[in-house]
Write a protein that holds these residues in place. Structure first.
Motif, short mmCIF file in Angstrom:
data_model
loop_
_atom_site.label_atom_id
_atom_site.label_comp_id
_atom_site.label_asym_id
_atom_site.label_seq_id
_atom_site.Cartn_x
_atom_site.Cartn_y
_atom_site.Cartn_z
N ALA A 18 0.85 -1.20 0.00
CA ALA A 18 0.00 0.00 0.00
C ALA A 18 0.88 1.24 0.00
CB ALA A 18 -0.91 0.00 1.22
N THR A 19 0.55 2.19 -0.86
CA THR A 19 1.36 3.40 -1.02
C THR A 19 0.48 4.64 -0.95
OG1 THR A 19 1.10 3.41 -3.42
CG2 THR A 19 2.94 2.12 -2.52
N VAL A 20 1.11 5.78 -1.01
CA VAL A 20 0.36 7.03 -1.09
C VAL A 20 -0.39 7.07 -2.42
CG1 VAL A 20 0.55 9.55 -1.18
CG2 VAL A 20 1.99 8.25 0.40
N SER A 49 -3.45 3.50 -1.89
CA SER A 49 -3.55 3.13 -0.47
C SER A 49 -4.23 1.80 -0.26
CB SER A 49 -4.31 4.22 0.29
OG SER A 49 -5.67 4.24 -0.12
N LYS A 63 -7.05 3.42 5.67
CA LYS A 63 -7.37 4.74 6.20
C LYS A 63 -6.33 5.11 7.25
CE LYS A 63 -12.36 4.08 5.49
NZ LYS A 63 -12.33 4.82 4.23
N THR A 64 -5.88 6.37 7.19
CA THR A 64 -4.85 6.83 8.12
C THR A 64 -5.35 8.04 8.90
OG1 THR A 64 -3.84 8.33 6.52
CG2 THR A 64 -3.06 6.05 6.52
N GLN A 116 0.03 9.62 5.27
CA GLN A 116 1.09 8.78 4.73
C GLN A 116 1.69 7.79 5.73
OE1 GLN A 116 3.55 12.04 3.66
NE2 GLN A 116 2.30 12.64 1.92
N LEU A 159 3.66 4.55 4.53
CA LEU A 159 3.19 4.31 3.17
C LEU A 159 4.16 5.02 2.22
CD1 LEU A 159 -0.69 4.88 3.39
CD2 LEU A 159 0.64 2.81 3.84
N SER A 216 4.62 -0.58 4.44
CA SER A 216 3.33 -1.25 4.64
C SER A 216 3.34 -2.72 4.25
CB SER A 216 2.24 -0.51 3.85
OG SER A 216 2.60 -0.43 2.48
#
Length: 659
Positions: free
Chosen positions: A21-23, A26, A30-31, A35, A82, A307
Motif C-alpha cells: 500500500a502506497t500514497v 492506499s 485509512k490513516t 502517509q 506508506l 506497509s
C-alpha cells in the motif's frame, strides 16, 4: 483488503513490492496522519498480522549471532510508512555532497534525522515519529508524550522516557554545560518520567508551539540523548566524571561532555566520536570521517517499516563528500550526486537544466530561498566601529548603496525581487516591510554618511571619527553568500560611496566561532530576521531578539549577557532591542494566530525592519534541487528551505535506489 495484504506476506522482495500500500495506491487503508499509520491500525484494517522482512545487508550478522533477527530489533509498536509510489528495493549508496564540516551539511543530515514528531509534506500537519502520541493540558503548560514501546538505540540498548528526561533535565538545564539555557527552552521546562513509554514536560509559561518548533528549527536538535552512554560522563551519575575526563585528556567533565554532545546533532559527527555515539537516525556513522568524506550505514534498529513489513531505510549507505562549492554543478552533471539543493547557486540553473539528460537527473525549482542578508555588528569590540555600526543612518546608507536589481539580474537570473529582511507568510505582513530602504540611491546614501561626519578622504575612502580610513573587514563563507560574486559586487557598490571593504573567505566553522566571540564586522547566518517562515516564528521568536541566534550569534552578544544577568555583565542594549527581547520571550507562550500573537508579531517585525538589524538583498528566489533519475519515491516538495529541514518532510527514509 486481507487478500492484498496477505499476498504481501509471501516470501521474496518482489512479492512485498507488488502488493504494498502506497500514497499513490492506499488499497483502501485509512490513516489518521498523512502517509503513515500504527501497526495495530494496519492489522485491524487488514485482518492480517504484518510479517517483517530483513534487509539483506544484515543477514550475515544475524546468522553469525552478531545481530538479533529483525522482529527482535524493531519496537513492539513500529511506525508503518506508506511509500509515495512503491515499496522500495534494498541496497545501494545515496551520494551527497557538502562544502565542509559545519558548512552546508543540513541537507545530508535531513536524510537521516529523527525527532519525536515530524512535519508532513503539506507543511501544516504534525505527525508522530518516535513519539506515538501526545497530549496537552488545557493551558499548554504541560505536554505528555507516549513513546513507541520497545524502541532501541543503534547499539541495541533500550530507548525509554529516561532518555528524554535526561536530555532535558541533565543537559539542557545544566548550568555548567549551558551558561544560558538554549532556546527555546528558556521558557523554563522540566521533564518527568511517568513510565518507560511516557514522559511529561512542565513549562513555567504556556508553550503551545512546542511541536511546531520540533518540526522546524528543532528538527535538527533531537529532544533526547542516550542516557546509558552519557551518564558515565556526568558528575550527577558518576562522582569520578571529572577525574576520568582529565585522565582522558580533557580539562574537565564539561569539556569531555561537550565533545560528545552538541545541540546541533551533526557536530559530533565531524570526528571519530561519531562512530561511538548511539543514535536513532536512519543511518549511523560507518567509519571515522576524513577531510574529504564521511559514510553512514543503515541503522539495524530503525523503528519504521513500510506497509509490506520491510524495515526502513531501504538505502544501505550514505556517502557525503566535501567539495568546493564552485564544483557542485560539475559533480551533478557528471552524475555523481543523487540529490542536492542546499548551498546551490541559482546562477547555475541554466547549465544544470541544459545538461539534465547528460547527467541523468531532473532539476527542480521549488520556492523558499532568499538572497544573502547582511548584519552589521552593533556590539563590535572596536568602540569607533561600534558607534558607526550602531548608527541607523549608516545602516540605511549601506542598504541604499546596494543595487538590488543588478544583484538580482546577475546572480539570480532576474527571478527574485528587491527585498528587505522580513518574515514570510505571516498574518501581519505589509508591503512596506519588503520595500523599506531597498531603493538604489547613492545620493541619499552619501548624504547620510556626510551627516554622520564621515568625511571623504583624498583617496575616496571616508574617514572614521578618529581619522583612520573607514574599512570593513568582511569575513564570509560561501554557505551564506551563496555566490562567490555577491560579496565582490556589494563591496564595489559600497566603495562607490566611500566605504572600503576588505574581503576574506573563511570556513563556516571559523565564522561561527568568531560570531560567538563577537569578533566579526558583518555576519550573514541563515537564522536571522527575514529568513524565517511562519511556523518558525510561532515556535521560536528568539531569532528576532538579540543576539538573533544562540547557535551562531549575529550581533548583540553583550546585550544578551546584560539582559540575562540583569545588568551584571555585558552592555545595556538600546530601547528597541530591549523591547524585541521582551517580545521574543512572550511570543512562544501565545497561541499562534491569536490577536495578541499577531499584534506582538507586527510590533517585533517593525522594530526589526525599521532598525535594519538585518539588511536584506533579494527575496523570492527559487532554490534549485537536483534529483538523480535512479532515485525512487522522491516527491517534489512545496518549499525548499532549511527552516523545514529541506527534504525531511518528504521522508528520505522511504527513498530508494532503483536497480
Amino acid at each position: 483488503m486481507a487478500t492484498l495484504v496477505a499476498s504481501a506476506l509471501l516470501s521474496g522482495q518482489a512479492a512485498y513490492a507488488a502488493s504494498c500500500a502506497t500514497v499513490a495506491n492506499s488499497q483502501g487503508l485509512k490513516t489518521v496522519f498523512p502517509q503513515q499509520l500504527e501497526l495495530s491500525s494496519l492489522e485491524k484494517q487488514t485482518g492480517s498480522e504484518l510479517m517483517f522482512k530483513e534487509n539483506p545487508m544484515f543477514a550475515a550478522d544475524v546468522k553469525a549471532g552478531k545481530l538479533p533477527p529483525v522482529d527482535q530489533r524493531l519496537p513492539e509498536e513500529p511506525l508503518v510508512i506508506l511509500p509515495y509510489e512503491e515499496c522500495g528495493q534494498y541496497g545501494g549508496t545515496i551520494k551527497g555532497m557538502s562544502i565542509a564540516y559545519e558548512s552546508g551539511t543540513s541537507e545530508v543530515l535531513a536524510w537521516r534525522q529523527v525527532q519525536l514528531v515530524r512535519m508532513s509534506d503539506d507543511l501544516q500537519t504534525i505527525k508522530p515519529m518516535i513519539a506515538k502520541s501526545w497530549q496537552w493540558n488545557e493551558d499548554f503548560t504541560e505536554i505528555t508524550f507516549t513513546l513507541r514501546k520497545g524502541l532501541k538505540w543503534s547499539d541495541g540498548d533500550d530507548f525509554t522516557a529516561e532518555d528524554v528526561a535526561f536530555w532535558m533535565n541533565d543537559i539542557v538545564n545544566n548550568k555548567q554545560l549551558h551558561k544560558n539555557t538554549p532556546n527555546p527552552w528558556s521558557v523554563g521546562v522540566a521533564a518527568t518520567v511517568i513510565n518507560d513509554e511516557k514522559v511529561r514536560f512542565n513549562f513555567d509559561k504556556p508553550y503551545p508551539a512546542m511541536l511546531t518548533y520540533l518540526t522546524g528549527f528543532g528538527s535538527y536538535y533531537t529532544a533526547f540523548a542516550p542516557a546509558h552512554f552519557f551518564k558515565p560522563m556526568h558528575p550527577k551519575y558518576n562522582k569520578n566524571a571529572d577525574k576520568e575526563a582529565k585522565a582522558a585528556g580533557y580539562d574537565n567533565w564539561v569539556a569531555r561532555f561537550d565533545a560528545y554532545w552538541d545541540k546541533w546533532m551533526d557536530s559530533p559527527m565531524a570526528s571519530p566520536i561519531g562512530v561511538e555515539l548511539p543514535t536513532m537516525e536512519a543511518h549511523i556513522m560507518d567509519t571515522a570521517p576524513t577531510t574529504e568524506r564521511r559514510t553512514f550505514r543503515a541503522n539495524p534498529y530503525y523503528f519504521a517499516v513500510d506497509s509490506s513489513g520491510q524495515q526502513l531505510p531501504y538505502i544501505d549507505k550514505v556517502l557525503e563528500r566535501f567539495i568546493d562549492k564552485k564544483l557542485f554543478p560539475l559533480e551533478i552533471m557528471n552524475g555523481n550526486v543523487d540529490q542536492k539543493s542546499q548551498s546551490m547557486d541559482l546562477a547555475a540553473y541554466p547549465t544544470l537544466k541544459e545538461n539534465e539528460k547528460k547527467g541523468n537527473y531532473e532539476v527542480r525549482l521549488p520556492p523558499g530561498d532568499f538572497g544573502p542578508t547582511i548584519i552589521f555588528n552593533q556590539t563590535h569590540k572596536d568602540p569607533v566601529l561600534r558607534e558607526i555600526y550602531s548608527d541607523l543612518r549608516f545602516r540605511k546608507a549601506m542598504s541604499l548603496a546596494m543595487d538590488r536589481d543588478e544583484i538580482n539580474e546577475l546572480l539570480y537570473l532576474g527571478l527574485g525581487q528587491p527585498w528587505q529582511a522580513s518574515p514570510v507568510g505571516v498574518e501581519w505582513q505589509e508591503d512596506w516591510y519588503d520595500e523599506y530602504f531597498t531603493d538604489f540611491d547613492t545620493d541619499q546614501a552619501n548624504a547620510l554618511l556626510d551627516e554622520m561626519g564621515l568625511k571623504m578622504g583624498p583617496d575616496g575612502v571616508r574617514l572614521r571619527p578618529d581619522g583612520k580610513p573607514l574599512r570593513i573587514l568582511w569575513e564570509y563563507t560561501l554557505q551564506y553568500t551563496k555566490n562567490e560574486k555577491f560579496p565582490v559586487m556589494v563591496a564595489d557598490m559600497w566603495k562607490a560611496v566611500g566605504v572600503d571593504v576588505i574581503l576574506k573567505e573563511i570556513t563556516t566553522q571559523l565564522l561561527r566561532e568568531k560570531s560567538t566571540a563577537n569578533n566579526l564586522d558583518i555576519n550573514m547566518d541563515w537564522a536571522a530576521g527575514g529568513e524565517v517562515f511562519r511556523p518558525s516564528i510561532a515556535s521560536n521568536f528568539s531569532y528576532w531578539m538579540p543576539p538573533y541566534s544562540d547557535f551562531s550569534p549575529q550581533t548583540g552578544v553583550p546585550w544578551r549577557d546584560w539582559l540575562v544577568t540583569e545588568g551584571k555583565e555585558g552592555s545595556e542594549p538600546p530601547a528597541w532591542a530591549k523591547r524585541q527581547w521582551e517580545i521574543g520571550q512572550k511570543m512562544p507562550t501565545l497561541m499562534p494566530g491569536s490577536d495578541q500573537w499577531i499584534n506582538l508579531g507586527k510590533e517585533g517585525t517593525e522594530l526589526l525592519v525599521k532598525n535594519l538589524v538585518v539588511i536584506g538583498t533579494v527575496g523570492g528566489v527559487p532554490l534549485p534541487n537536483t534529483v538523480h533519475n535512479r532515485m525512487g519515491n522522491v516527491p517534489k516538495w512545496k518549499v525548499n528551505t532549511w527552516a523545514f529541514g529541506y527534504s525531511h518532510p518528504s521522508r528520505p527514509d522511504q527513498w530508494f535506489i532503483k536497480q
